[in-house]
Each structure stands twice: as C-alpha cells, then as structure tokens.
Design an enzyme around this catalytic site. Structure first.
Site, short mmCIF file in Angstrom:
data_model
loop_
_atom_site.label_atom_id
_atom_site.label_comp_id
_atom_site.label_asym_id
_atom_site.label_seq_id
_atom_site.Cartn_x
_atom_site.Cartn_y
_atom_site.Cartn_z
N THR A 29 0.83 -1.21 0.00
CA THR A 29 0.00 0.00 0.00
C THR A 29 0.86 1.26 0.00
O THR A 29 0.63 2.19 -0.77
CB THR A 29 -0.90 0.01 1.26
N CYS A 30 1.85 1.31 0.88
CA CYS A 30 2.63 2.54 1.06
C CYS A 30 3.22 3.04 -0.25
O CYS A 30 3.07 4.20 -0.61
CB CYS A 30 3.74 2.29 2.09
N CYS B 171 1.26 6.11 1.19
CA CYS B 171 2.18 7.20 1.58
C CYS B 171 2.89 7.90 0.42
O CYS B 171 2.89 9.13 0.36
CB CYS B 171 3.28 6.65 2.51
N LYS C 108 0.58 9.59 -2.26
CA LYS C 108 -0.16 10.64 -1.53
C LYS C 108 0.73 11.85 -1.28
O LYS C 108 0.33 13.00 -1.47
CB LYS C 108 -0.67 10.03 -0.22
N TYR D 266 -7.19 10.40 9.06
CA TYR D 266 -6.00 10.67 8.25
C TYR D 266 -6.33 10.90 6.76
O TYR D 266 -5.96 11.91 6.17
CB TYR D 266 -5.07 9.44 8.27
N GLU E 135 -6.29 14.38 4.47
CA GLU E 135 -5.21 14.47 3.47
C GLU E 135 -5.79 14.66 2.07
O GLU E 135 -5.35 15.53 1.32
CB GLU E 135 -4.34 13.22 3.53
N ARG F 263 -19.20 12.76 10.47
CA ARG F 263 -20.34 12.52 11.36
C ARG F 263 -20.10 13.07 12.77
O ARG F 263 -21.06 13.31 13.50
CB ARG F 263 -20.64 11.03 11.43
N HIS G 270 17.38 30.37 14.88
CA HIS G 270 16.59 31.55 14.56
C HIS G 270 16.84 32.01 13.13
O HIS G 270 17.98 31.99 12.68
CB HIS G 270 16.98 32.67 15.54
N GLU H 191 11.96 26.84 16.74
CA GLU H 191 12.62 27.42 17.92
C GLU H 191 11.62 27.71 19.03
O GLU H 191 11.96 27.74 20.21
CB GLU H 191 13.41 28.68 17.56
#
Ligand code: NDP
Length: 457
Positions: free
Chosen positions: A48-49, A54, A57, A183, A187, A204, A441, A446
């Site tokens: 699937t990934c 993943c 996607k 998820y 997405e 819902r 920075h 930070e």
C-alpha cells in the site's frame, strides 16, 4: 551476520505472504541472517505505502501545495498571468516514480537472496502454503497481507471511490465530497482543494482527527476552512443517487450535496479473507485482524503476522519495526518486544499535523498532573505573503517529573520538525532540557524551546 541453519525438511525457513513494507523488511532481514526465504505477492511490490498510500499521496500533496506557493509568491513581488494544472502530467510523473520503486524493491529482494513468488498464496497447514496450485513448505509462515479501505454499505455505495481509486482518477472532478474525519479524509480533502477542486469534507462527529489532542483537530479545521475546504460536522450521508453523471449525497437532514466524485475515507480493515487462516487454527478478531502475542506469533506457533493485518497501528514505520523484530526473534535469537509508546506520526493535510507522545486528554486520563504550553502565531514566511496561515505548537509536561509527555504541531513541515522531537521524547527529555536548548533563529521550531508561559496558569 549470516548464520548456518540445520538442513531442513522444509522448502524454506520463512515464507512471507505479502511484499509490502512489513513483509519485505522481515524477509530481507531473515535472509541476511542466513534463512532461506520466499515471499509471495499477488499484486505490486512495496504494498500500500509505495503504490496506493504514503508515497503517491505525498507526491499529490506536493503538487497541491504549489497553488498556495504561487499565491504566497505574489506577496513577495512575483507576478504571473495565468496558472494551469495538468492532472495527467501529475499522474504520469507519479506512475513513473512508482514503477521505479517497484523495480527497486524487486532488486532489493533478489540481491538479499529472497525468492519472489508471483501469485496468490493461501495457508493450507501450519507449515504449508499453496500458491496458484503449487504447494510449498516452510518452517515459519509470516502473514503480512496489509489492509484495504472500507466503504459502508449504504445505498449508492457503488458510485463511491476509496483512496485506492483516487490515485488513478481519469480526470479531476469539479466538485468532490470526502467522507470521514481521519488521516485519509483530511489528506485527500487538502489535496483536492489544493488542486483547485471545490471540496466538501463530511464528517459525522464534531472534531477532525479525534484520536489526537483536541487542539490539533480544531485548529486544523479552522486552517483548512480558511484555505477553502467546506467542512460539514455532524453530518451523515444516508444514500447516494446518480443522475446524468452527477452524484448527489443525501444527508440525514435530507440535504443533497452534489458532486462528480464521492471519496469514502472511513477506515481500513485487515486483508485476511480467503487466506485459509481460520481453517488452520489462526485466531482472527471480529474485524478480521490476526490476533498475535507480543512476539507476533499467532495461535498456530509456526505462523506469525505483522503490519496492518494485525491492526495495531496502521503505519509503515511500525510495520517495518515489527518485521525486523520477527526476523530477529526467529533467526537471530532476539527477544526484544515492540515498544508502541512514543511513536511519532504526521498527517499530510494542508497544513500538516504531527504529534508524538501523549495528548492532553491521554495524559490526564493516565493520571498525570500536567502543565500545558501552547503557542499560535503567524510564521515569518506568511507575514509577507499575507496568506493568513498560522501554526499551532503545543507541549504537554508532567508537573511532577518535568518530563515532556507530548509534542504537537499543526503547520508547514510539521512531520519534518517533529521527527527530531520524537528522539527527545524517547530520551525522556524534561521541559528544563527543552528550555536549556538554544533555538535556531528564525525558525518555527525554535518556539518549542522558548515557550515559557503555561496555559491556564
Ligand atoms: P481513520 O481511522 O483515520 O479515520 C476513519 C474516519 O472515518 C473516522 O473519522 C471515522 O469516524 C469515519 N468513519 C468510520 N466509519 C464511518 C461510517 N460508517 N460513516 C461515516 N464515517 C465513518 O481511517 P483512514 O481511512 O483515514 O485511514 C486508515 C489508517 O491508515 C489510519 O488510521 C492510519 O493509521 C493510516 N494512514 C496513515 C497515514 C499517515 O501516516 N500519514 C495516511 C493515511 C492513512 P469516527 O471517528 O466517528 O469513528
């Protein structure tokens, strides 16, 4: 380190069913320890990934981000006349990359000495597997068959698509309804919206990502709404009708939401049907998940299972870790157990969400007396772009020990930022240690080491 195993009466030492993340990792690791390993796969390498999860996607998510990047660029003085987007070009680029990855996975298996068997495998005994009529024997069998999206059985469900189909749409619809609040729903709603599709998310319940810290889902909903996604809470779809090629989602209140595509993102269930598992004595839970002990052993001692099929945490890195532990345990004398605490996760909605450790609610339920640190601000980039984007950062701290129990974020690159903080959580870092860390920075991150004011103190 390779080990020599005793000559076996079996064809293999490990027979893995499913060449997804967990299956491939366990197989390669076992082979590296000197085991004779085969992996059966009926579809595509990488599971699937790599193919319908993943990786594509994230590519779609990058594509969708450009629209906002172009808009942000105007605030920085860039101008351009017209933007256009070619869905077919994105699909072709995505498919090319996935084919490349399929090849990489094939090579990884071959190079590690794992035999790849193409076909559908079925378990026929504690040590036997049948693949397309051929019977093979193995000392151990590993079930790593993953999970599949589910669409509830409502009238008109046949007109809906799941995330599997969303990766291969012929063309983008003008309007889409995405159902769910987890998820995949957030997405894909973000992806469609970013690509210019008029997007409605129907959920819902009353809060997105309800298993995470409440602040995350609430803040995400505000930010997604500001970016153009229409979110409908407390809304259930009763049926879907099709008229002249247009789909109408009929809600509990009788309202009709019309669109070209309805995507259901309402959970994924383990792939255990027609695998023969129950016939040989493997116990399955009511949702079809393979029941395993802490060593991933099933009710049949020679059969193991890892990844989505055991339905613990449906995350690629979790399946990888589980696969490694099984191989270590079976072929390297390992006795470590999987630690499911402190597993970071990111949701690639726009904006991204990432979290590690305990949510405020979980910390309180677990009996901690907590301090909360929370910061919402406009990142420097968006002061000039004037996009209105804000970020949320939040820390949950145990008052008694000063340990940071949870780190949470909604904002650009949240997943990238939180990976490092996940290490700090694993090391049981205290708030004092966060405070003693010098910031970088100017960055968003930070703020995690400069938050000093407790919320509600
Ligand atoms: P989730 O479990 O995350 O969310 C399912 C959503 O569908 C929930 O909001 C749920 O509502 C809703 N739902 C369930 N049944 C119905 C129904 N009958 N009618 C209406 N709504 C319903 O599942 P996903 O499908 O989004 O994703 C599956 C899993 O895949 C995730 O849990 C995650 O582990 C993994 N994943 C990980 C990703 C990542 O790491 N970035 C990306 C995508 C998936 P309610 O809350 O009310 O039950």
């Amino acid at each position: 380190m390779k080990k020599e195993f005793a000559v076996s009466e079996y064809d293999f030492d490990l027979f893995t069913i499913g060449a997804g993340s967990g299956g491939i990792r366990a197989s390669r690791r076992a082979a590296a320890f000197g085991a004779r390993v085969a992996v059966a796969e009926q579809r595509f390498l990488g599971g699937t990934c790599v193919n319908i999860g993943c990786i594509p996607k994230k590519l779609f998510s990058y594509a969708a981000h450009f629209k906002q990047d172009f808009e942000d660029a105007r605030g920085y003085g860039w101008s351009f006349d017209q933007l256009s987007f070619d869905w077919r070009a994105l699909l072709e680029g995505k498919n090319r990359e996935i084919e490349r990855l399929n090849g990489v996975y094939g090579n990884l298996l071959t190079q590690s000495g794992v035999e790849l068997i193409r076909g559908r495998a079925k378990v026929t005994g504690p040590h036997t597997v049948e693949v397309d009529g051929r019977t093979l024997t193995s000392r151990h069998i590993l079930v790593a068959t993953g999970s599949s999206p589910t669409i509830p059985e409502i009238e008109g469900a046949e007109y809906c698509i799941s995330s599997d189909d969303a990766f291969y749409l012929d063309k983008l619809p003008e309007r889409v309804v995405v159902v769910g609040g987890g998820y995949i729903a957030v997405e894909f709603a973000s992806i469609f919206n970013g690509l210019g599709v008029d997007t409605t998310l129907v959920y819902r319940g009353d809060r997105l990502l309800k298993h995470f810290d409440a602040d995350l889902g609430n803040f995400l909903a505000e930010q997604m709404t500001a970016r153009g996604v229409k979110i409908r809470f407390h809304t259930e779809i009763r049926k879907i009708e099709r008229e002249d090629g247009v789909l109408h989602c009929v809600t509990g209140d009788g309202e009709r939401l019309s669109c070209g595509t309805v995507l259901y993102a309402t959970g994924r269930l383990p792939n255990t049907a027609r695998l023969g598992l129950e016939d040989v004595g493997v116990e399955l839970a009511s949702n079809g998940a393979v029941v395993v002990d802490p060593t991933f052993q099933t009710a049949v001692p020679s059969i193991y299972a890892v990844g989505d099929v055991i339905h613990r945490m449906q995350l690629t890195p979790v399946a990888l870790a589980e696969g490694m532990l099984v191989a270590d345990h079976l072929f390297n004398g390992g006795s470590e157990h999987m630690d499911y605490s402190g597993i970071p996760t990111a949701i690639f909605s726009h904006p991204n969400v990432a979290t590690v450790g305990l949510s405020e609610e979980q910390a309180i339920e677990s009996g901690y007396t907590i301090d909360r640190y929370r910061s919402v601000f406009t990142p420097l980039k968006h002061t000039v772009s004037r996009s209105g984007d804000k970020v949320l950062l939040k820390l949950i701290v145990d008052r008694e020990t000063d340990r940071v129990l949870g780190v949470h974020m909604v904002g650009d690159d949240a997943g990238e930022l939180l990976q490092g903080f996940a290490v700090a959580i694993k090391c049981r870092a205290t708030k004092a240690q966060f405070d003693a860390t010098v910031g970088i920075h100017p960055t968003i991150a930070e703020e995690f080491v400069t938050m000093r004011t407790k919320v509600g103190a």
